[in-house]
Write an enzyme that holds these catalytic residues in place. Structure first.
Site, PDB file in Angstrom:
ATOM      1  N   ASP A   1       1.942  -0.683  -3.155  1.00 33.41           N
ATOM      2  CA  ASP A   1       1.707   0.751  -3.158  1.00 33.41           C
ATOM      3  C   ASP A   1       3.083   1.398  -2.981  1.00 33.41           C
ATOM      4  OD1 ASP A   1       0.715   3.288  -3.195  1.00 33.41           O
ATOM      5  OD2 ASP A   1      -0.862   2.938  -1.719  1.00 33.41           O
ATOM      6  N   TRP A   2       3.171   2.672  -3.304  1.00 29.69           N
ATOM      7  CA  TRP A   2       4.481   3.339  -3.322  1.00 29.69           C
ATOM      8  C   TRP A   2       5.041   3.463  -1.903  1.00 29.69           C
ATOM      9  CZ3 TRP A   2       2.797   1.997  -7.587  1.00 29.69           C
ATOM     10  CH2 TRP A   2       3.413   2.289  -8.792  1.00 29.69           C
TER      11      TRP A   2
END
Ligand code: BGC
Length: 742
Positions: free
Chosen positions: A268-269
């Site tokens: 995920d970012w």
């Protein structure tokens, strides 16, 4: 002479053939679109330097990673997901880039899709969004999300597919396939147990194996094994003490070893947190570690990502070998050969009439009719007073990473005005959120309001005088502490004083149709004060039209709740702070959250405890009526690996065409572990003309009788009699039969 000519011809032929062979030799295998993917992967890998390989493992911009220019291997471009194609963003930033040609079709939120209980809708959804991704030259769609609704308060429930692993698993598969048919990878998220937004970056979810395997993993497993997902996204939180983007048990042991996942694990970012674990623990690509404007920075630019220079240094000084590196690059190459370098790739389609039509259809199919005393459908309603902010608020913008820029958005008020013209008047009734922009995308609305809450209610009550019918459109929105990424809700009840508005309207004695728009369950103690009640969702571009289709009866409602609507939060399974939102314990730097309730969430909890709900999981009405009968299981004894079928008859007993969602639940006998009294194991959406009846069959297997025996690490069913129940909600299962497991 003839002989000479023959020899010359032969020589020419040999030369030509030699030339051809020579020419063929120049097409490298990895560029040969007809070569098997694995051969292409090995060939490309063998031509790459270590530096080129490492460069592929991490971002080079907010949403892209590098290719290998020297070899003509393209970059990988990702996009959110999961409800439409995100607008182009600035190279290093979240804010939109300001393009004028990137306004997409916004599809209904995934809760709406799940509420359709219709696999064909999921396929249609996936296919349309895949076409839009293709057109926008995106290789990876960051979605769909299949985290299970553990608490109604989770801010991101609207991006997921409800509380039941079987329903989510059945709906995710066609979505994934639909997307990937377009040469776009679906990236299923957020793996795993990412069930709240509160402290999502620092919460350690402590979950036992049985609960994982029965509740939180099945939808991911279905996406991988049945859907063939090409990518999966790790989640921000920790699971049993290790960050999920490099959690060995989740990524190596379960996803890659047990399930045989051959795709790419994407962080995920900002979800990749250290240098060493990602190397060995299954992460393949790192995105978003540093956030804004840092492309050229030395200490925190893209080269400083955990899987960039720190990885290269470790390889160079011999601390790590290259086995893991090659495995990661193989997966990324496979992704590229499946997407941007695939043999068959079309141009895609963007914001076309077919996509709008699909969005409208899904919005209507997911709409759930919860109560109706006959006031719906609106046939000759007379003068309609529409009340409520959600009738005018555009919802496509907002809510976090799923926020979109859409070509247009039809609000419920606009759709009702289209339908009934000047017979529609409007009053706001309350003020919720006046926010109209997100990441520099604006809806263009002005929702400022100067009147007080009392004045707004008084105006609505006064307007009711002139009306024959009131349509209240309220619920939640996508602002902080509502249905929103990064924060959870604070209460189950309706916010912004909406209950007072409903009560004041009810006191006028006019008929009321209430529409609740939300992505999570809200308490509805006011349900008995209204004549009809509809659960709507964030419907995207065609939101208002989808809703109006159901209110007017153009579409006969067939949506069913993908989650329980409890009477109160206190009735639910999460009783303590250690269960939710987690506790700080001495000596530990992370919030510890214990899934003490085990498998007992949603209807598994309410049904087993015998706690009444406002509306049960699977519930929804139609403008016609149905009857389910003649339930039979075609084999009465099920061996270890036996498969069997459930057959039953569904009849449309009313006078309108419509669809029933037939649901099949299994109730186990006494077992060595505590089991829910029943669990959903099959369903079918059956469209029937008025008066029509049909025999349908729903497949079940031995696995559907089982619980997960954590100690033995296998699925097992206690011997004995299992009751198979069928009906139209988790709480209304009028027909049953039994089968025996030996
Ligand atoms: C979200 C993801 C999203 C990513 C990229 C993260 O904050 O959790 O769901 O795909 O951002 O926008």
């Amino acid at each position: 002479m003839k002989k000479i000519l023959y020899v010359l011809a032969l020589v020419a032929a040999v030369c030509a053939c030699g030339k051809k062979k020579h020419a063929e030799r120049h097409i490298a295998t990895y560029l040969d679109l007809s070569a098997p993917i694995e051969e292409r992967v090995e060939d490309a890998l063998s031509r790459m330097t270590t530096e080129e390989k490492v460069k592929m493992l991490h971002a080079q911009s907010k949403f892209s990673s590098a290719g290998v220019e020297r070899l003509g291997i393209p970059e990988v471009w990702c996009t959110d997901g999961p409800h439409g194609i995100r607008p182009e963003v600035l190279w290093d930033e979240w804010n939109q880039a300001g393009w004028t040609n990137d306004s997409c079709t916004a599809y209904p939120a995934l809760t709406c899709l799940a509420a359709s209980w219709d696999r064909e809708m999921a396929e249609l959804y996936g296919n349309c969004i895949g076409e839009e991704a293709r057109y926008r030259k995106k290789d990876v769609l960051l979605g769909p999300g299949v985290n299970i609704c553990r608490t109604p308060l989770n801010g991101r429930n609207f991006e997921y597919m409800g509380e039941d692993p079987f329903l989510a698993g059945e709906m995710v598969v066609p979505y994934v396939k639909g997307v990937q048919e377009n040469g776009v990878a679906a990236c299923v998220k957020h793996f795993a147990v990412n069930n709240q937004e509160t402290k999502r970056h620092s919460t350690n979810s402590i979950v036992d194996d049985r609960t994982m395997y029965e509740i939180y993993l099945p939808a991911f497993k279905a996406a991988v094994q049945k859907g063939g997902a090409w990518a999966i996204m790790g989640s921000y939180n920790l699971y049993n003490g290790q960050y999920n983007c490099h959690n060995k048990k989740l990524l190596c042991d379960i996803l890659k070893d047990e399930w045989g996942f051959d795709g790419v694990v994407i962080s995920d970012w900002g979800g990749c947190r250290n240098d060493d674990e990602p190397i060995t623990n299954g992460l393949d690509m790192e995105f978003g570690t540093w956030t804004n404007g840092l492309q050229g920075a030395a200490s925190n630019g893209y080269d400083a990502y955990h899987m960039a220079n720190p990885y290269l240094e470790r390889i160079r000084d011999g601390r790590v070998g290259t086995t893991e590196l090659d495995d990661k690059v193989r997966r990324i190459l496979r992704l590229i050969f499946r997407t941007s370098m695939a043999p068959e790739r079309h141009f895609g389609r963007f914001t076309c009439p077919e996509h709008y039509e699909a969005a409208r259809k899904i919005a209507a199919e997911g709409t759930v009719l919860l109560k109706n005393d006959g006031v719906l459908p609106l046939e000759n309603p007379g003068k309609i007073l529409v009340v409520g902010e959600n009738a005018i608020k555009k919802m496509v913008v907002g809510g976090g990473s799923s926020s979109l820029k859409t070509r247009y958005e039809v609000t419920p008020l606009e759709a009702l005005q289209e339908e009934f013209g000047e017979n529609v008047i409007y009053e706001r009734g309350y003020v919720g959120s006046t926010e109209t922009s997100y990441n520099n995308v604006s809806t263009g609305e002005n929702l400022e309001e100067t009147r007080s809450a009392e004045e707004l209610i008084a105006a609505a009550v006064a307007a009711a005088e002139q009306a024959d019918l009131i349509v209240f459109v309220g619920g939640l929105n996508k602002s902080k502490n509502q249905d929103n990424e990064g924060s959870d809700r604070l209460q189950l009840t309706l916010p912004y004083g909406q209950q007072e508005v409903i009560e004041a309207l009810a006191a006028t004695g006019k008929k009321i149709v209430a529409v609740n728009i939300s992505g999570s369950p809200v308490a509805m103690p006011w349900a008995d004060k209204v004549n009809a009640l509809v659960q709507g969702w964030y419907g995207g571009t065609e939101s208002g039209h989808g809703l109006a289709d159901v209110l007017t009866g153009r579409v006969n409602p067939s949506g069913r709740l993908p989650f329980t609507i409890p009477c109160s939060l206190e009735d639910g399974p999460l009783k303590t702070e250690r269960q939710y939102p987690g506790v700080i314990e001495e000596g530990k730097d992370k919030v510890q959250e214990y899934y003490d309730e085990g498998v007992f969430i949603g209807y598994r909890w309410y049904a087993t405890q015998g706690i009444a709900t406002q509306f049960p999981f699977g519930y929804g009405l139609s403008y016609t009526t149905f009857e389910i009968s003649n339930l039979k299981a075609t084999r009465s004894r099920v061996g270890r690996l036996g498969e069997f079928k459930v057959k039953l008859t569904v009849k449309n007993t009313g006078d309108r065409d419509g669809a029933e969602v037939v649901q099949v639940y299994v109730a186990p006998p006494e077992s060595p572990v505590a089991r829910p009294v029943r669990e959903l194991k099959g369903f079918a959406k059956v469209y029937l003309k008025a008066g029509e009846s049909r025999q349908i069959s729903i497949p079940l297997s031995y696995q559907d009788l089982c619980y997960f025996d954590a100690e033995a690490h296998k699925w097992t069913a206690a011997p004995g009699e299992y009751t198979i129940l069928a009906g139209d909600s988790s709480d209304h299962l009028p027909v049953s039969t039994t089968i025996k497991a030996v």
